[in-house]
Design a protein around this motif. Structure first.
Motif, PDB file in Angstrom:
ATOM      1  N   MET A  84      26.460  17.983  -8.260  1.00  0.00           N
ATOM      2  CA  MET A  84      27.490  18.474  -9.185  1.00  0.00           C
ATOM      3  C   MET A  84      26.917  19.577 -10.073  1.00  0.00           C
ATOM      4  O   MET A  84      25.795  19.499 -10.540  1.00  0.00           O
ATOM      5  N   ASN A  85      27.712  20.598 -10.302  1.00  0.00           N
ATOM      6  CA  ASN A  85      27.268  21.701 -11.154  1.00  0.00           C
ATOM      7  C   ASN A  85      27.136  21.255 -12.601  1.00  0.00           C
ATOM      8  O   ASN A  85      27.978  20.533 -13.110  1.00  0.00           O
ATOM      9  N   GLU A  86      26.073  21.743 -13.248  1.00  0.00           N
ATOM     10  CA  GLU A  86      25.859  21.372 -14.654  1.00  0.00           C
ATOM     11  C   GLU A  86      25.908  22.598 -15.545  1.00  0.00           C
ATOM     12  O   GLU A  86      25.665  23.718 -15.111  1.00  0.00           O
ATOM     13  N   THR A 134      28.306  24.126 -17.016  1.00  0.00           N
ATOM     14  CA  THR A 134      29.353  25.150 -16.906  1.00  0.00           C
ATOM     15  C   THR A 134      30.038  25.331 -18.259  1.00  0.00           C
ATOM     16  O   THR A 134      29.807  24.563 -19.200  1.00  0.00           O
ATOM     17  N   ALA A 135      30.883  26.349 -18.319  1.00  0.00           N
ATOM     18  CA  ALA A 135      31.571  26.654 -19.582  1.00  0.00           C
ATOM     19  C   ALA A 135      32.790  25.765 -19.794  1.00  0.00           C
ATOM     20  O   ALA A 135      33.479  25.899 -20.810  1.00  0.00           O
ATOM     21  N   TYR A 136      33.082  24.850 -18.844  1.00  0.00           N
ATOM     22  CA  TYR A 136      34.249  23.978 -18.998  1.00  0.00           C
ATOM     23  C   TYR A 136      34.056  22.997 -20.148  1.00  0.00           C
ATOM     24  O   TYR A 136      32.975  22.414 -20.301  1.00  0.00           O
ATOM     25  N   TYR A 185      30.308  29.727 -14.690  1.00  0.00           N
ATOM     26  CA  TYR A 185      31.264  29.129 -13.766  1.00  0.00           C
ATOM     27  C   TYR A 185      30.846  29.437 -12.332  1.00  0.00           C
ATOM     28  O   TYR A 185      30.408  30.555 -12.046  1.00  0.00           O
ATOM     29  N   PRO A 186      31.013  28.472 -11.436  1.00  0.00           N
ATOM     30  CA  PRO A 186      30.749  28.750 -10.021  1.00  0.00           C
ATOM     31  C   PRO A 186      31.759  29.768  -9.484  1.00  0.00           C
ATOM     32  O   PRO A 186      32.935  29.741  -9.882  1.00  0.00           O
ATOM     33  N   MET A 206      36.956  26.887 -12.733  1.00  0.00           N
ATOM     34  CA  MET A 206      36.792  26.761 -14.177  1.00  0.00           C
ATOM     35  C   MET A 206      37.141  25.359 -14.673  1.00  0.00           C
ATOM     36  O   MET A 206      37.349  25.156 -15.866  1.00  0.00           O
ATOM     37  N   GLY A 207      37.196  24.404 -13.773  1.00  0.00           N
ATOM     38  CA  GLY A 207      37.597  23.060 -14.159  1.00  0.00           C
ATOM     39  C   GLY A 207      36.427  22.111 -14.333  1.00  0.00           C
ATOM     40  O   GLY A 207      35.261  22.517 -14.346  1.00  0.00           O
ATOM     41  N   PRO A 208      36.740  20.808 -14.454  1.00  0.00           N
ATOM     42  CA  PRO A 208      35.684  19.801 -14.640  1.00  0.00           C
ATOM     43  C   PRO A 208      34.764  19.783 -13.419  1.00  0.00           C
ATOM     44  O   PRO A 208      35.247  19.698 -12.286  1.00  0.00           O
ATOM     45  N   PRO A 209      33.452  19.852 -13.623  1.00  0.00           N
ATOM     46  CA  PRO A 209      32.528  19.963 -12.491  1.00  0.00           C
ATOM     47  C   PRO A 209      32.669  18.835 -11.475  1.00  0.00           C
ATOM     48  O   PRO A 209      32.521  19.067 -10.274  1.00  0.00           O
ATOM     49  N   ASP A 210      32.976  17.636 -11.916  1.00  0.00           N
ATOM     50  CA  ASP A 210      33.048  16.522 -10.960  1.00  0.00           C
ATOM     51  C   ASP A 210      34.329  16.532 -10.126  1.00  0.00           C
ATOM     52  O   ASP A 210      34.511  15.659  -9.289  1.00  0.00           O
ATOM     53  N   GLN A 237      35.369  19.529  -8.613  1.00  0.00           N
ATOM     54  CA  GLN A 237      35.388  20.841  -7.943  1.00  0.00           C
ATOM     55  C   GLN A 237      35.802  20.696  -6.476  1.00  0.00           C
ATOM     56  O   GLN A 237      35.131  20.006  -5.702  1.00  0.00           O
TER      57      GLN A 237
END
Lengths: 393, 393, 393
Positions: free
Chosen positions: A1-3, A5-7, C128-129, C141-145, C147
């Motif tokens: 999972m990406n960590e 982020t700007a979210y 952001y990815p 731009m949402g919650p990483p978990d 995606q």
């Protein structure tokens, strides 16, 4: 999972005490306890000028007898702006009903009232005391019973016949006179010598002097009137470039020319005047030989002045303007992650908060003088070439 | 210690009742009880025009049958602006789905609905009644059950073949059509004859007529429909210049030409239309010989029109625009210090407040007519040259 | 008494859920669960670019190794904007103190810190990815978990050597790239085929194709991923023009070219990206032969492009830009009077509200894929010429 982020970031905030300058704010009340530069002398003329300082709109003029006056803009009678007033020998006359106000706001004529104003001493246009010094108009905008003496600045003593004092008010070496950002972020930059190594040297090319590319030893020392930064650079010839900058509470700083074109004690000092919460004007006062230019011309990247740079060149060769205005109209302290290079910045903020607290508690802040005998500001900053053995610290 | 400085001033405020014009405000409700001029006749054409009056945005057009229409701008179906509507014989057609609205807002075609709108009587575009008179479009924007009769103005009766009526809507003698300030500060200026002696004569040079440099005797008289000011000036030849101006509730005023090019009863009257709280448009309706210009050309200081003045010349030769707009977008009543010259202004405010109270209590304000027989406005203002013995007061 | 006037109208409002796109709003959270197009590929270069999407300001760049990066603009150290950062092989370096950030926000150099940042893993620039596809940069731009997998769009499969995919981002056939209105009012217009008959045909002249002047039979069908509209027009030759448009949750739509220059399955689809609550950018992705223009050139009224029209010509020949921007920065739902032609619009809103509720309750919205095997979007829209007997519905 990406960590990371700007979210989901929290709403950013700024520290109001550090940045607000308006009447009644803690910082505004501290700044109002000092004489503040509000214009260059030549801005006070027979044509009224609009001035903005510490969030207040004012009208500046010079009566026909030569006295500068700084008045609240709305006539105390029916509120028309004195910007359209007529400047006379004794003051400025409102265009609407002709009330004439002296530079201290007293009303000296009311042409439409009985006896040209038999009760005119009841009316007074709100005003501020001003002091003209070396090409600048200073105003005291604080509580009248705390008005300090205007001090002497010793680096301007004993001016030779071949010397003069000039005012430079371009922001950030050749930029616009007015910078669209809060004063504190430009002020604390004075105690951040680390950025010189990046912004002014390795990243944008050498903007000041190639000696600044040498990595310095840096330390900061608190003083009763503010703080001092020492930067020592080992020069190729075995000497040491001992550069001393100082910051005087609340908004003065003494930065010897970074082009190193002047060695020894500094020939200039400056004030960061808060125009309002989101605009700043920096006035530098500089002593020089009449036949020499003020200092090395500010030139960026491809050999251009700040105003000649294209938008892309501003991006490729940023300087103080871009870095400081780039923090936004008011930087957001809640998002900062201070590091070891921010020791000076932290000290600036700590000292400013201490002085706000003193004023809020009814005291007098550091560096104001009430006794004319003591009112001397003795400057220590400079670019010194010394033997390593002479460095005591 | 310095006194009367601008330090520590309270936050200034304005009197909301005097200045607000939007729906629901006391002043807005009073103004809405009268027919208000919202545009010149030639602004109503086959191309929809954006109009703003009393803080409301509206669309003005003239259908192909010649009827002016004033509609709420958002189509009552899905909200597209009628600014992009197509004007037809019977009204205006919304560009989005083609609904066609007559000048009274009724929906007369819905091309995409079954049977071109078998239920179209359920839909009505919000509208205002309009009345065209002497080159102006008037609208009634108040409660429908209180709509007054549009009155006759007797100075325009019995127009000769060699005469015509023209509209002049430049603010303050040759300035912009739209003034960026509240209407009330320009309106109350009509009952401030003292400023003529300063602003238009001694301070900026003679803007109207040199006779106005003579100091007048001034008095004000309340009338059921508003108020009248008399200014008497002793002329060099022993006669008296008896100048009468009037103000009619709520926003009409009758000011004989101050250039004195027309003597006797006035040939013009005007309305100060509040565009919104911070913008005003003044419409003057003027009767004249067809072969003569409306009045002396407005010329300032160095013989220039208002638009040709430089910024510094606006400062050196201010007129009504500078004095009134110079009070700010909305003048700040809390800072005023009224004096003996403000008797007329005080009366204007008092009368306006009385009428707001009458309307708020459910009554009909002064000067509105419901009986066509009585709907005549008889004007008394003028520039009269008289023998001193003929002055009764 | 006059009825239905604009007097006394209530304050209009809009439905916040339908229009708000910022972080934390129900719609903003729904939109953030999908990959969103935020720029054309060529906007990501070695010069940082300012990007705004879903109400967030971001910096887009492409590092010297070719990777696009999308970072929060304020450097996580002292907040200077990365707009003035220097793009390098491994990322972007802040101009102020030289911190270097990779495209995933990790800090890979801190030149002024001890050991060039021995603790630099503690710092991460918010990011952001991104995913680059067919000429667009998409961001999640949402919650990483939550995606999702980036899906395949089947109409772009098996591209021939003589084919290419192009991006068109002019609003409303040849208008500006950025439209100053909320995204939802332009989006729901996609499911309003009735306006084609008026706006694009009978009112402004034929903007697309004369066949659209034939009155169609229209029906709408809900799908698990959005909705479909069928429009059937009886052509003079006995055939039927069977036009199918689709709308995919939350902000994608598939509209076969209305000029009918492409028959059969659509060659394009598009996204309405909310820049913020009051600005929208529509990206269309279009497959075509390399030697052919994208589609019929957009030409209005007197044969001009949108930009060449005068203000009056915009009024006389309005198109989608005028109709949709003409609803205001945010249309006012409280004033709408929906009619039988708004069935499609109502369905768009209902579906969007359902998905907001699902996300607010912790679920995953329609049309997102987590399994790469299933991540295919199969498009059905098109302009089909068929025999009447072949129409099943």
């Amino acid at each position: 999972m990406n960590e990371g982020t700007a979210y989901g970031r929290p709403e950013p905030t700024y520290d109001r005490d550090l940045v607000e300058v308006g009447p009644g704010s803690p910082g505004g009340e501290l700044l109002r306890r000092y004489w503040q530069p509000v214009a260059r002398s030549e801005e006070a003329t027979g044509i009224p000028a609009r001035i903005r300082a510490l969030g207040e709109d004012l009208i500046l003029f010079r009566d026909r007898s030569g006295r500068p006056g700084l008045l609240y803009p709305r006539c105390c009678h029916r509120g028309t702006t004195l910007y359209y007033g007529k400047v006379e020998d004794e003051g400025i006359r409102c265009c609407y009903h002709g009330w004439l106000f002296a530079t201290d706001g007293t009303c000296v004529d009311q042409p439409c009232e009985p006896d040209r104003g038999r009760n005119r001493e009841r009316y007074r246009q709100p005003w501020y005391p001003v002091h003209e010094y070396n090409g600048l108009i200073f105003a005291y905008m604080g509580p009248p019973d705390r008005q300090p003496v205007f001090p002497r600045y010793d680096i301007f003593d004993d001016l030779g016949d071949d010397e003069e004092i000039v005012i430079i008010d371009h922001f950030a070496f050749g930029g616009p006179v007015e910078a669209p950002c809060n004063w504190f972020q430009t002020h604390e930059n004075s105690m951040d010598p680390y950025h010189v190594f990046v912004l002014h040297t390795t990243l944008s090319g050498i903007q000041f002097n190639e000696a600044l590319e040498i990595w310095p030893r840096i330390n900061f020392r608190a003083e009763p009137w503010g703080m001092v930064a020492h930067q020592d650079r080992d020069l190729p010839d075995g000497k040491v470039l001992h550069r001393v900058t100082e910051l005087r509470l609340p908004n003065m700083r003494v930065i010897p020319t970074p082009t190193l074109s002047v060695l020894g004690r500094t020939n200039n000092l400056s004030w960061a005047l808060p125009i309002d919460d989101t605009h700043t004007r920096v006035y530098a006062m500089l002593r020089k030989k009449k036949d020499q230019p003020p200092q090395g011309l500010p030139v960026y990247g491809p050999g251009k002045t700040w105003f000649d740079l294209t938008e892309e060149e501003h991006q490729l060769y940023p300087g103080d303007y871009e870095a400081q205005v780039g923090q936004g109209p008011i930087t957001l302290h809640s998002e900062e992650r201070l590091s070891s290079t921010d020791r000076g910045v932290s000290m600036v903020r700590r000292q400013y908060r201490e002085q706000m607290a003193i004023v809020a508690a009814g005291g007098d802040p550091a560096g104001v003088f009430f006794d004319p005998e003591e009112a001397v500001v003795s400057v220590v900053a400079g670019n010194y070439i010394v033997d390593p053995a002479d460095l005591t610290e």
